[in-house]
Design a protein around this motif. Structure first.
Motif, PDB file in Angstrom:
ATOM      1  N   GLY A 105     -31.303  13.453  21.600  1.00 44.82           N
ATOM      2  CA  GLY A 105     -31.400  12.012  21.376  1.00 44.82           C
ATOM      3  C   GLY A 105     -32.694  11.631  20.693  1.00 44.82           C
ATOM      4  O   GLY A 105     -33.179  10.511  20.856  1.00 44.82           O
ATOM      5  N   THR A 106     -33.280  12.532  19.925  1.00 48.87           N
ATOM      6  CA  THR A 106     -34.562  12.277  19.279  1.00 48.87           C
ATOM      7  C   THR A 106     -34.368  11.638  17.902  1.00 48.87           C
ATOM      8  O   THR A 106     -33.279  11.699  17.308  1.00 48.87           O
ATOM      9  N   ARG A 107     -35.462  11.046  17.380  1.00 47.83           N
ATOM     10  CA  ARG A 107     -35.401  10.447  16.048  1.00 47.83           C
ATOM     11  C   ARG A 107     -35.358  11.545  14.977  1.00 47.83           C
ATOM     12  O   ARG A 107     -34.595  11.455  14.023  1.00 47.83           O
ATOM     13  N   GLU A 108     -36.174  12.578  15.154  1.00 47.98           N
ATOM     14  CA  GLU A 108     -36.219  13.689  14.216  1.00 47.98           C
ATOM     15  C   GLU A 108     -35.480  14.891  14.803  1.00 47.98           C
ATOM     16  O   GLU A 108     -35.216  14.943  16.009  1.00 47.98           O
ATOM     17  N   GLU A 109     -35.158  15.842  13.941  1.00 46.06           N
ATOM     18  CA  GLU A 109     -34.497  17.054  14.408  1.00 46.06           C
ATOM     19  C   GLU A 109     -35.369  18.264  14.081  1.00 46.06           C
ATOM     20  O   GLU A 109     -36.120  18.260  13.094  1.00 46.06           O
ATOM     21  N   LYS A 110     -35.260  19.284  14.932  1.00 44.63           N
ATOM     22  CA  LYS A 110     -35.969  20.551  14.722  1.00 44.63           C
ATOM     23  C   LYS A 110     -35.136  21.650  15.369  1.00 44.63           C
ATOM     24  O   LYS A 110     -35.261  21.932  16.556  1.00 44.63           O
ATOM     25  N   ASN A 111     -34.266  22.263  14.598  1.00 47.56           N
ATOM     26  CA  ASN A 111     -33.439  23.369  15.071  1.00 47.56           C
ATOM     27  C   ASN A 111     -32.917  24.119  13.859  1.00 47.56           C
ATOM     28  O   ASN A 111     -32.867  23.583  12.743  1.00 47.56           O
ATOM     29  N   ASN A 112     -32.563  25.361  14.060  1.00 50.08           N
ATOM     30  CA  ASN A 112     -32.148  26.221  12.955  1.00 50.08           C
ATOM     31  C   ASN A 112     -30.821  25.793  12.341  1.00 50.08           C
ATOM     32  O   ASN A 112     -30.562  26.046  11.166  1.00 50.08           O
ATOM     33  N   GLN A 113     -29.957  25.150  13.132  1.00 47.68           N
ATOM     34  CA  GLN A 113     -28.641  24.758  12.636  1.00 47.68           C
ATOM     35  C   GLN A 113     -28.655  23.415  11.915  1.00 47.68           C
ATOM     36  O   GLN A 113     -27.657  23.024  11.319  1.00 47.68           O
TER      37      GLN A 113
END
Length: 484
Positions: A105-113
Protein backbone atom coordinates in the motif's frame (compact mmCIF):
# COMPACT_ATOMS: atom_id res chain seq x y z
CA UNK A 1 -9.51 -31.80 22.64
CA UNK A 2 -13.06 -32.92 23.38
CA UNK A 3 -14.23 -36.08 25.07
CA UNK A 4 -15.39 -38.96 22.86
CA UNK A 5 -17.01 -42.36 23.13
CA UNK A 6 -13.73 -44.18 22.47
CA UNK A 7 -13.49 -46.78 25.29
CA UNK A 8 -10.38 -48.26 26.84
CA UNK A 9 -10.07 -50.86 29.58
CA UNK A 10 -6.93 -50.79 31.71
CA UNK A 11 -5.16 -53.25 33.90
CA UNK A 12 -3.15 -52.19 36.92
CA UNK A 13 -0.28 -54.66 36.99
CA UNK A 14 3.25 -54.28 35.71
CA UNK A 15 3.97 -57.97 35.37
CA UNK A 16 3.35 -60.33 32.53
CA UNK A 17 5.04 -60.94 29.24
CA UNK A 18 4.42 -59.03 26.05
CA UNK A 19 3.50 -60.63 22.76
CA UNK A 20 5.45 -59.96 19.57
CA UNK A 21 2.43 -58.16 18.17
CA UNK A 22 2.57 -55.78 21.12
CA UNK A 23 6.27 -54.99 20.99
CA UNK A 24 6.95 -55.06 17.24
CA UNK A 25 6.65 -51.89 15.20
CA UNK A 26 3.64 -52.15 12.85
CA UNK A 27 4.59 -52.64 9.22
CA UNK A 28 2.34 -49.81 8.04
CA UNK A 29 4.08 -47.23 10.27
CA UNK A 30 7.04 -46.88 7.91
CA UNK A 31 4.75 -46.24 4.95
CA UNK A 32 3.04 -43.40 6.82
CA UNK A 33 6.24 -41.59 7.73
CA UNK A 34 7.62 -38.79 5.58
CA UNK A 35 11.20 -39.97 6.00
CA UNK A 36 12.95 -42.03 3.34
CA UNK A 37 15.07 -44.08 5.71
CA UNK A 38 18.32 -42.19 5.02
CA UNK A 39 17.99 -39.77 7.91
CA UNK A 40 20.27 -40.25 10.89
CA UNK A 41 17.31 -40.35 13.25
CA UNK A 42 15.74 -43.27 11.37
CA UNK A 43 12.12 -43.59 10.35
CA UNK A 44 10.91 -42.27 13.69
CA UNK A 45 12.65 -38.90 13.65
CA UNK A 46 11.11 -35.85 12.04
CA UNK A 47 12.66 -34.84 8.72
CA UNK A 48 14.06 -31.36 9.24
CA UNK A 49 17.10 -31.26 7.03
CA UNK A 50 17.36 -27.51 7.40
CA UNK A 51 16.48 -26.03 10.77
CA UNK A 52 16.45 -22.43 9.54
CA UNK A 53 13.25 -20.40 9.72
CA UNK A 54 12.02 -17.72 7.32
CA UNK A 55 9.82 -14.90 8.65
CA UNK A 56 8.45 -11.95 6.68
CA UNK A 57 6.88 -8.89 8.33
CA UNK A 58 4.21 -7.65 5.93
CA UNK A 59 3.14 -4.16 7.06
CA UNK A 60 0.30 -1.96 5.88
CA UNK A 61 1.39 1.60 5.02
CA UNK A 62 -2.03 3.24 5.01
CA UNK A 63 -2.33 6.66 6.59
CA UNK A 64 -3.89 5.30 9.77
CA UNK A 65 -0.63 3.55 10.66
CA UNK A 66 1.06 6.94 11.14
CA UNK A 67 -1.65 8.67 13.22
CA UNK A 68 -1.31 9.05 16.98
CA UNK A 69 -3.77 7.01 19.05
CA UNK A 70 -5.63 8.10 22.17
CA UNK A 71 -2.96 6.53 24.40
CA UNK A 72 -0.27 8.57 22.64
CA UNK A 73 1.20 5.61 20.76
CA UNK A 74 1.79 5.57 17.00
CA UNK A 75 1.20 2.16 15.33
CA UNK A 76 4.14 2.71 12.97
CA UNK A 77 6.56 3.15 15.87
CA UNK A 78 5.14 0.06 17.58
CA UNK A 79 5.72 -1.96 14.41
CA UNK A 80 9.30 -0.79 13.91
CA UNK A 81 10.13 -1.39 17.58
CA UNK A 82 8.70 -4.90 17.38
CA UNK A 83 10.67 -5.72 14.20
CA UNK A 84 13.87 -4.48 15.82
CA UNK A 85 13.31 -6.68 18.86
CA UNK A 86 12.80 -9.74 16.65
CA UNK A 87 16.00 -8.92 14.76
CA UNK A 88 17.94 -8.77 18.03
CA UNK A 89 16.44 -12.02 19.29
CA UNK A 90 17.32 -13.76 16.03
CA UNK A 91 20.92 -12.56 16.10
CA UNK A 92 21.35 -13.94 19.62
CA UNK A 93 19.45 -17.22 19.31
CA UNK A 94 19.32 -18.18 15.61
CA UNK A 95 21.62 -16.02 13.52
CA UNK A 96 21.12 -18.23 10.43
CA UNK A 97 17.35 -17.63 10.27
CA UNK A 98 16.02 -15.40 7.51
CA UNK A 99 13.98 -12.28 8.25
CA UNK A 100 12.46 -9.81 5.79
CA UNK A 101 10.29 -6.70 5.87
CA UNK A 102 7.86 -5.77 3.12
CA UNK A 103 5.48 -2.77 3.04
CA UNK A 104 2.31 -2.84 0.97
CA UNK A 105 0.00 0.00 0.00
CA UNK A 106 2.96 2.33 -0.51
CA UNK A 107 3.22 5.34 -2.83
CA UNK A 108 6.41 4.04 -4.46
CA UNK A 109 7.35 0.50 -5.41
CA UNK A 110 10.60 -1.40 -4.87
CA UNK A 111 10.57 -5.04 -5.97
CA UNK A 112 12.10 -7.12 -8.74
CA UNK A 113 8.75 -7.86 -10.40
CA UNK A 114 7.73 -4.19 -10.67
CA UNK A 115 4.40 -4.57 -8.83
CA UNK A 116 2.79 -1.31 -7.80
CA UNK A 117 2.42 -0.26 -4.15
CA UNK A 118 4.84 -2.93 -2.87
CA UNK A 119 8.09 -1.84 -1.22
CA UNK A 120 10.52 -4.58 -0.17
CA UNK A 121 12.50 -2.82 2.54
CA UNK A 122 14.60 -5.79 3.70
CA UNK A 123 14.74 -8.85 1.41
CA UNK A 124 14.80 -12.22 3.14
CA UNK A 125 18.26 -12.52 4.61
CA UNK A 126 20.08 -13.07 7.87
CA UNK A 127 19.56 -10.27 10.43
CA UNK A 128 22.40 -7.86 11.07
CA UNK A 129 23.29 -4.81 13.14
CA UNK A 130 23.14 -2.64 10.01
CA UNK A 131 19.50 -3.59 9.42
CA UNK A 132 18.62 -2.78 13.03
CA UNK A 133 20.21 0.64 12.55
CA UNK A 134 18.07 1.21 9.46
CA UNK A 135 14.94 0.28 11.40
CA UNK A 136 15.83 2.69 14.19
CA UNK A 137 16.03 5.48 11.64
CA UNK A 138 12.52 4.66 10.39
CA UNK A 139 11.08 4.86 13.92
CA UNK A 140 11.74 8.63 14.04
CA UNK A 141 8.95 10.00 11.85
CA UNK A 142 10.21 13.60 11.81
CA UNK A 143 13.83 12.88 10.88
CA UNK A 144 12.83 10.20 8.34
CA UNK A 145 10.03 12.19 6.71
CA UNK A 146 11.63 12.02 3.26
CA UNK A 147 11.92 8.25 3.45
CA UNK A 148 8.45 7.79 4.88
CA UNK A 149 6.91 9.93 2.13
CA UNK A 150 7.87 7.13 -0.26
CA UNK A 151 6.08 4.57 1.91
CA UNK A 152 2.98 6.36 3.17
CA UNK A 153 -0.06 6.02 0.97
CA UNK A 154 -1.60 9.46 0.31
CA UNK A 155 -5.30 8.76 -0.39
CA UNK A 156 -4.59 7.06 -3.70
CA UNK A 157 -6.43 3.94 -4.76
CA UNK A 158 -4.52 0.88 -3.66
CA UNK A 159 -4.56 -1.83 -6.29
CA UNK A 160 -2.27 -4.10 -4.28
CA UNK A 161 -3.32 -7.54 -3.13
CA UNK A 162 -2.01 -8.07 0.37
CA UNK A 163 -1.23 -11.70 -0.37
CA UNK A 164 0.60 -10.78 -3.58
CA UNK A 165 3.00 -8.88 -1.32
CA UNK A 166 3.37 -11.94 0.85
CA UNK A 167 3.93 -14.24 -2.10
CA UNK A 168 6.52 -11.84 -3.51
CA UNK A 169 8.33 -11.75 -0.16
CA UNK A 170 8.47 -15.54 0.20
CA UNK A 171 9.16 -16.49 -3.42
CA UNK A 172 12.89 -16.86 -2.77
CA UNK A 173 12.39 -19.65 -0.24
CA UNK A 174 9.80 -21.80 -1.99
CA UNK A 175 12.32 -24.25 -3.38
CA UNK A 176 14.45 -24.47 -0.22
CA UNK A 177 13.95 -26.69 2.79
CA UNK A 178 13.23 -24.72 5.95
CA UNK A 179 11.99 -25.58 9.39
CA UNK A 180 9.15 -23.10 8.89
CA UNK A 181 8.08 -20.28 6.56
CA UNK A 182 5.74 -17.64 7.92
CA UNK A 183 4.21 -14.28 7.04
CA UNK A 184 3.17 -11.86 9.80
CA UNK A 185 0.64 -9.29 8.57
CA UNK A 186 0.36 -6.00 10.51
CA UNK A 187 -2.57 -3.81 9.52
CA UNK A 188 -5.32 -1.60 10.87
CA UNK A 189 -7.67 -2.28 7.96
CA UNK A 190 -9.87 -5.34 8.45
CA UNK A 191 -11.29 -5.15 4.92
CA UNK A 192 -8.60 -4.10 2.40
CA UNK A 193 -9.74 -3.36 -1.18
CA UNK A 194 -13.35 -3.39 -0.01
CA UNK A 195 -14.57 -1.75 -3.22
CA UNK A 196 -12.72 -4.19 -5.51
CA UNK A 197 -13.93 -7.81 -5.10
CA UNK A 198 -11.60 -8.96 -7.89
CA UNK A 199 -8.49 -8.03 -5.93
CA UNK A 200 -9.89 -9.71 -2.80
CA UNK A 201 -10.51 -12.84 -4.85
CA UNK A 202 -6.90 -12.67 -6.07
CA UNK A 203 -5.70 -12.39 -2.49
CA UNK A 204 -7.62 -15.53 -1.56
CA UNK A 205 -6.11 -17.40 -4.51
CA UNK A 206 -2.60 -16.21 -3.57
CA UNK A 207 -3.09 -17.40 0.00
CA UNK A 208 -3.95 -20.87 -1.30
CA UNK A 209 -0.75 -20.84 -3.36
CA UNK A 210 1.25 -19.96 -0.25
CA UNK A 211 -0.42 -22.76 1.68
CA UNK A 212 0.78 -25.27 -0.91
CA UNK A 213 4.35 -24.26 -0.05
CA UNK A 214 3.67 -24.74 3.71
CA UNK A 215 3.81 -20.98 4.36
CA UNK A 216 1.85 -19.99 7.46
CA UNK A 217 0.00 -16.66 7.79
CA UNK A 218 -0.63 -14.75 11.03
CA UNK A 219 -2.66 -11.55 11.51
CA UNK A 220 -1.72 -8.79 13.99
CA UNK A 221 -4.11 -5.79 14.09
CA UNK A 222 -2.71 -2.32 14.77
CA UNK A 223 -4.15 1.20 14.87
CA UNK A 224 -7.31 2.94 16.00
CA UNK A 225 -9.61 0.13 14.74
CA UNK A 226 -8.16 -2.35 17.20
CA UNK A 227 -11.37 -2.84 19.19
CA UNK A 228 -13.59 -3.15 16.10
CA UNK A 229 -11.21 -5.29 14.00
CA UNK A 230 -13.34 -8.04 12.44
CA UNK A 231 -11.52 -10.90 10.71
CA UNK A 232 -14.80 -12.12 9.20
CA UNK A 233 -14.83 -9.20 6.76
CA UNK A 234 -11.82 -10.41 4.80
CA UNK A 235 -8.98 -12.18 6.61
CA UNK A 236 -10.94 -15.36 7.33
CA UNK A 237 -10.65 -16.02 3.60
CA UNK A 238 -6.85 -16.21 3.72
CA UNK A 239 -6.40 -17.81 7.15
CA UNK A 240 -8.37 -20.40 9.08
CA UNK A 241 -9.40 -19.34 12.58
CA UNK A 242 -10.71 -21.63 15.31
CA UNK A 243 -14.36 -21.04 16.23
CA UNK A 244 -15.43 -20.24 19.77
CA UNK A 245 -18.15 -22.74 20.73
CA UNK A 246 -19.99 -20.29 23.00
CA UNK A 247 -20.22 -17.33 20.61
CA UNK A 248 -19.85 -19.08 17.25
CA UNK A 249 -17.32 -16.43 16.20
CA UNK A 250 -13.61 -16.81 15.41
CA UNK A 251 -11.44 -17.15 18.49
CA UNK A 252 -9.37 -14.05 17.75
CA UNK A 253 -8.53 -11.33 20.30
CA UNK A 254 -6.36 -8.36 19.24
CA UNK A 255 -3.63 -7.28 21.63
CA UNK A 256 -4.16 -3.80 23.08
CA UNK A 257 -0.64 -2.92 24.28
CA UNK A 258 2.75 -3.18 22.64
CA UNK A 259 3.87 -5.55 25.41
CA UNK A 260 0.98 -7.94 24.68
CA UNK A 261 1.66 -7.66 20.95
CA UNK A 262 5.36 -8.35 21.51
CA UNK A 263 4.51 -11.41 23.58
CA UNK A 264 2.08 -12.70 20.95
CA UNK A 265 4.60 -12.22 18.13
CA UNK A 266 7.25 -14.00 20.16
CA UNK A 267 4.93 -16.97 20.67
CA UNK A 268 4.10 -17.12 16.97
CA UNK A 269 7.71 -16.55 15.93
CA UNK A 270 8.96 -19.38 18.12
CA UNK A 271 8.55 -22.59 16.17
CA UNK A 272 7.56 -25.60 18.24
CA UNK A 273 9.56 -28.48 16.83
CA UNK A 274 9.04 -32.03 17.95
CA UNK A 275 11.99 -34.01 19.24
CA UNK A 276 10.63 -37.21 17.69
CA UNK A 277 7.52 -38.82 16.30
CA UNK A 278 6.83 -42.42 17.26
CA UNK A 279 4.02 -44.91 17.96
CA UNK A 280 2.63 -45.47 21.45
CA UNK A 281 1.49 -49.07 21.97
CA UNK A 282 -1.35 -49.29 24.51
CA UNK A 283 -2.31 -52.88 23.73
CA UNK A 284 -1.87 -55.67 21.18
CA UNK A 285 -2.52 -54.10 17.78
CA UNK A 286 -3.55 -50.72 19.28
CA UNK A 287 -1.22 -47.87 18.34
CA UNK A 288 -1.38 -44.12 18.80
CA UNK A 289 0.91 -41.75 16.90
CA UNK A 290 2.55 -39.26 19.26
CA UNK A 291 5.12 -36.47 19.22
CA UNK A 292 7.65 -35.70 21.93
CA UNK A 293 8.48 -32.09 22.80
CA UNK A 294 11.25 -30.72 25.02
CA UNK A 295 9.72 -28.06 27.27
CA UNK A 296 12.98 -26.75 28.67
CA UNK A 297 16.66 -27.52 28.51
CA UNK A 298 19.97 -26.03 29.56
CA UNK A 299 21.11 -23.22 27.27
CA UNK A 300 24.48 -24.04 25.77
CA UNK A 301 26.89 -22.16 23.55
CA UNK A 302 26.44 -22.85 19.83
CA UNK A 303 28.92 -25.11 18.12
CA UNK A 304 31.88 -23.05 16.84
CA UNK A 305 32.31 -22.74 13.08
CA UNK A 306 35.77 -23.07 11.55
CA UNK A 307 36.53 -20.35 8.97
CA UNK A 308 39.27 -19.96 6.42
CA UNK A 309 41.76 -17.30 7.55
CA UNK A 310 42.02 -15.77 4.06
CA UNK A 311 38.53 -16.01 2.57
CA UNK A 312 36.48 -16.24 5.78
CA UNK A 313 34.54 -19.09 4.19
CA UNK A 314 33.26 -21.91 6.44
CA UNK A 315 35.41 -25.05 6.47
CA UNK A 316 34.24 -28.65 6.54
CA UNK A 317 36.08 -31.30 8.53
CA UNK A 318 36.97 -34.55 6.72
CA UNK A 319 38.46 -37.55 8.53
CA UNK A 320 40.62 -39.98 6.57
CA UNK A 321 42.12 -43.22 7.93
CA UNK A 322 45.68 -43.99 6.80
CA UNK A 323 47.56 -47.28 7.04
CA UNK A 324 50.40 -47.00 9.55
CA UNK A 325 52.69 -49.30 7.54
CA UNK A 326 52.16 -48.20 3.93
CA UNK A 327 50.63 -44.72 4.33
CA UNK A 328 47.79 -45.65 1.95
CA UNK A 329 44.27 -44.32 2.50
CA UNK A 330 41.99 -47.00 3.91
CA UNK A 331 38.46 -47.58 2.67
CA UNK A 332 35.57 -48.55 4.91
CA UNK A 333 35.68 -52.24 3.94
CA UNK A 334 39.36 -52.38 4.91
CA UNK A 335 38.70 -51.30 8.51
CA UNK A 336 37.51 -53.99 10.92
CA UNK A 337 37.08 -54.31 14.67
CA UNK A 338 37.56 -57.33 16.88
CA UNK A 339 36.67 -58.51 20.34
CA UNK A 340 38.98 -60.92 22.23
CA UNK A 341 37.01 -63.95 23.40
CA UNK A 342 38.43 -67.23 24.69
CA UNK A 343 41.95 -66.32 23.64
CA UNK A 344 40.86 -65.64 20.06
CA UNK A 345 39.81 -62.56 18.09
CA UNK A 346 36.19 -62.37 17.01
CA UNK A 347 35.67 -60.14 13.95
CA UNK A 348 32.03 -58.93 13.78
CA UNK A 349 30.99 -56.88 10.75
CA UNK A 350 29.12 -53.56 10.91
CA UNK A 351 25.68 -55.13 10.58
CA UNK A 352 26.39 -57.46 13.48
CA UNK A 353 27.68 -54.56 15.59
CA UNK A 354 24.47 -52.66 14.86
CA UNK A 355 22.36 -55.65 15.91
CA UNK A 356 24.34 -56.02 19.14
CA UNK A 357 23.68 -52.38 20.04
CA UNK A 358 19.97 -52.54 19.17
CA UNK A 359 17.57 -53.07 22.09
CA UNK A 360 14.38 -52.90 20.07
CA UNK A 361 12.70 -50.63 17.58
CA UNK A 362 12.05 -47.01 18.60
CA UNK A 363 8.71 -46.45 20.25
CA UNK A 364 6.82 -46.08 23.50
CA UNK A 365 5.30 -49.30 24.88
CA UNK A 366 2.79 -49.33 27.74
CA UNK A 367 3.75 -51.77 30.50
CA UNK A 368 1.18 -51.04 33.20
CA UNK A 369 -0.16 -48.50 35.68
CA UNK A 370 0.76 -47.34 39.17
CA UNK A 371 -1.04 -45.04 41.66
CA UNK A 372 0.03 -41.41 41.53
CA UNK A 373 1.08 -41.50 45.19
CA UNK A 374 3.89 -43.93 44.30
CA UNK A 375 5.56 -41.40 41.97
CA UNK A 376 8.15 -39.67 44.16
CA UNK A 377 9.57 -36.22 43.36
CA UNK A 378 13.15 -37.51 43.37
CA UNK A 379 12.32 -39.93 40.54
CA UNK A 380 12.58 -36.99 38.13
CA UNK A 381 16.26 -37.38 37.23
CA UNK A 382 16.25 -35.25 34.05
CA UNK A 383 14.08 -32.76 32.20
CA UNK A 384 10.76 -34.37 31.23
CA UNK A 385 9.27 -34.46 27.75
CA UNK A 386 5.75 -33.48 26.74
CA UNK A 387 3.67 -36.00 24.78
CA UNK A 388 1.01 -34.89 22.28
CA UNK A 389 -0.91 -36.83 19.60
CA UNK A 390 0.21 -36.79 15.97
CA UNK A 391 -2.92 -36.91 13.85
CA UNK A 392 -0.93 -36.66 10.60
CA UNK A 393 0.67 -40.08 11.10
CA UNK A 394 -2.33 -42.12 12.26
CA UNK A 395 -5.87 -40.87 11.78
CA UNK A 396 -7.83 -41.07 15.03
CA UNK A 397 -4.80 -40.67 17.30
CA UNK A 398 -6.25 -37.51 18.87
CA UNK A 399 -9.50 -39.28 19.80
CA UNK A 400 -7.75 -42.27 21.37
CA UNK A 401 -5.15 -40.09 23.05
CA UNK A 402 -7.82 -37.89 24.63
CA UNK A 403 -9.79 -40.86 25.93
CA UNK A 404 -6.60 -42.38 27.31
CA UNK A 405 -5.81 -39.09 29.07
CA UNK A 406 -9.28 -38.65 30.59
CA UNK A 407 -9.46 -42.25 31.83
CA UNK A 408 -6.06 -42.08 33.49
CA UNK A 409 -7.00 -38.81 35.20
CA UNK A 410 -10.15 -40.42 36.55
CA UNK A 411 -8.17 -43.42 37.83
CA UNK A 412 -5.58 -41.11 39.46
CA UNK A 413 -2.78 -43.25 38.04
CA UNK A 414 0.24 -42.83 35.84
CA UNK A 415 1.42 -45.19 33.11
CA UNK A 416 4.80 -46.92 33.17
CA UNK A 417 6.25 -47.25 29.66
CA UNK A 418 9.36 -48.51 27.95
CA UNK A 419 10.93 -45.86 25.75
CA UNK A 420 13.42 -46.34 22.93
CA UNK A 421 14.01 -42.88 21.48
CA UNK A 422 16.31 -43.66 18.55
CA UNK A 423 17.62 -46.77 16.79
CA UNK A 424 20.42 -48.07 18.98
CA UNK A 425 19.33 -46.07 22.03
CA UNK A 426 19.33 -47.69 25.45
CA UNK A 427 15.75 -48.48 26.58
CA UNK A 428 14.50 -46.38 29.48
CA UNK A 429 11.57 -46.62 31.83
CA UNK A 430 9.31 -43.57 31.84
CA UNK A 431 6.16 -42.45 33.60
CA UNK A 432 3.32 -40.86 31.63
CA UNK A 433 1.64 -38.34 33.96
CA UNK A 434 -1.68 -36.97 32.64
CA UNK A 435 -2.10 -33.20 32.40
CA UNK A 436 -5.46 -31.50 31.89
CA UNK A 437 -6.11 -28.37 29.85
CA UNK A 438 -6.36 -25.10 31.79
CA UNK A 439 -7.90 -21.89 30.41
CA UNK A 440 -7.92 -18.41 31.88
CA UNK A 441 -11.00 -16.19 32.29
CA UNK A 442 -10.69 -14.97 28.70
CA UNK A 443 -10.61 -18.52 27.34
CA UNK A 444 -6.91 -18.41 26.46
CA UNK A 445 -5.09 -21.68 26.99
CA UNK A 446 -2.59 -21.57 29.85
CA UNK A 447 -1.79 -25.28 30.05
CA UNK A 448 -2.31 -27.70 27.14
CA UNK A 449 -3.68 -31.22 27.56
CA UNK A 450 -1.23 -34.08 27.22
CA UNK A 451 1.20 -36.26 29.14
CA UNK A 452 4.40 -35.35 30.92
CA UNK A 453 6.96 -38.07 30.23
CA UNK A 454 9.14 -38.41 33.33
CA UNK A 455 12.22 -40.61 33.15
CA UNK A 456 12.32 -43.15 35.97
CA UNK A 457 15.63 -44.09 37.57
CA UNK A 458 17.00 -47.61 37.67
CA UNK A 459 17.91 -49.15 41.02
CA UNK A 460 21.57 -48.23 40.51
CA UNK A 461 20.62 -44.58 39.98
CA UNK A 462 19.06 -44.25 43.44
CA UNK A 463 21.61 -43.80 46.20
CA UNK A 464 21.10 -44.17 49.92
CA UNK A 465 24.14 -42.48 51.45
CA UNK A 466 25.07 -43.52 54.97
CA UNK A 467 26.21 -40.50 56.97
CA UNK A 468 28.59 -41.06 59.89
CA UNK A 469 27.17 -40.13 63.28
CA UNK A 470 27.79 -36.53 64.26
CA UNK A 471 28.46 -35.30 67.85
CA UNK A 472 25.41 -33.88 69.60
CA UNK A 473 25.70 -31.01 72.07
CA UNK A 474 24.64 -31.81 75.63
CA UNK A 475 22.21 -29.75 77.71
CA UNK A 476 24.96 -27.90 79.63
CA UNK A 477 26.51 -26.65 76.42
CA UNK A 478 23.13 -25.52 75.15
CA UNK A 479 22.51 -23.51 78.37
CA UNK A 480 25.89 -21.78 78.04
CA UNK A 481 25.12 -20.82 74.43
CA UNK A 482 21.73 -19.40 75.43
CA UNK A 483 23.27 -17.26 78.22
CA UNK A 484 25.95 -15.92 75.95
Amino acid sequence: MKGTSFSLSFGSSLGGGQSNEFTAVPSWWETLTDDKGDDESGIFGLKEANQKDAVVFLADCSKGMFLKLENGEIPWKQLIKLCGNVYRDKIISNAKDLVGICFYGTREEKNNQGFENIYVYHPLDEPSAHKIKELNQLSDIKSSKKKLDLLMQMNQRNRTSVMRSGQLSQCSVKEESFGSKRIFIFTGNDNPNESDPDIQQQAQAKSQDLEQFDIEIEIFPLGSTLQTFDVMKFFHRIKTFSIDETTGKPDFRPRETIEELQQQVRKKEFKKRALASMPLAIGPGVWIAIKLFVLQRIATKPTPSWLDAKTNEPLSTVTTWVCQDTGAILEDYQIKTFQPYGGEKVWPDKDEMTQIKTFGEPGLILMGFKPMKTLKPYYNIKNPYFVYPDETRIHGSTVAFNSFLIKMKEMDKYAVCRLVLRPGSIPKLAALVPQEEILDDAGVQIQPPGFNLIFLPYADDVRKPILPPQPIADEDLNRKNEKS
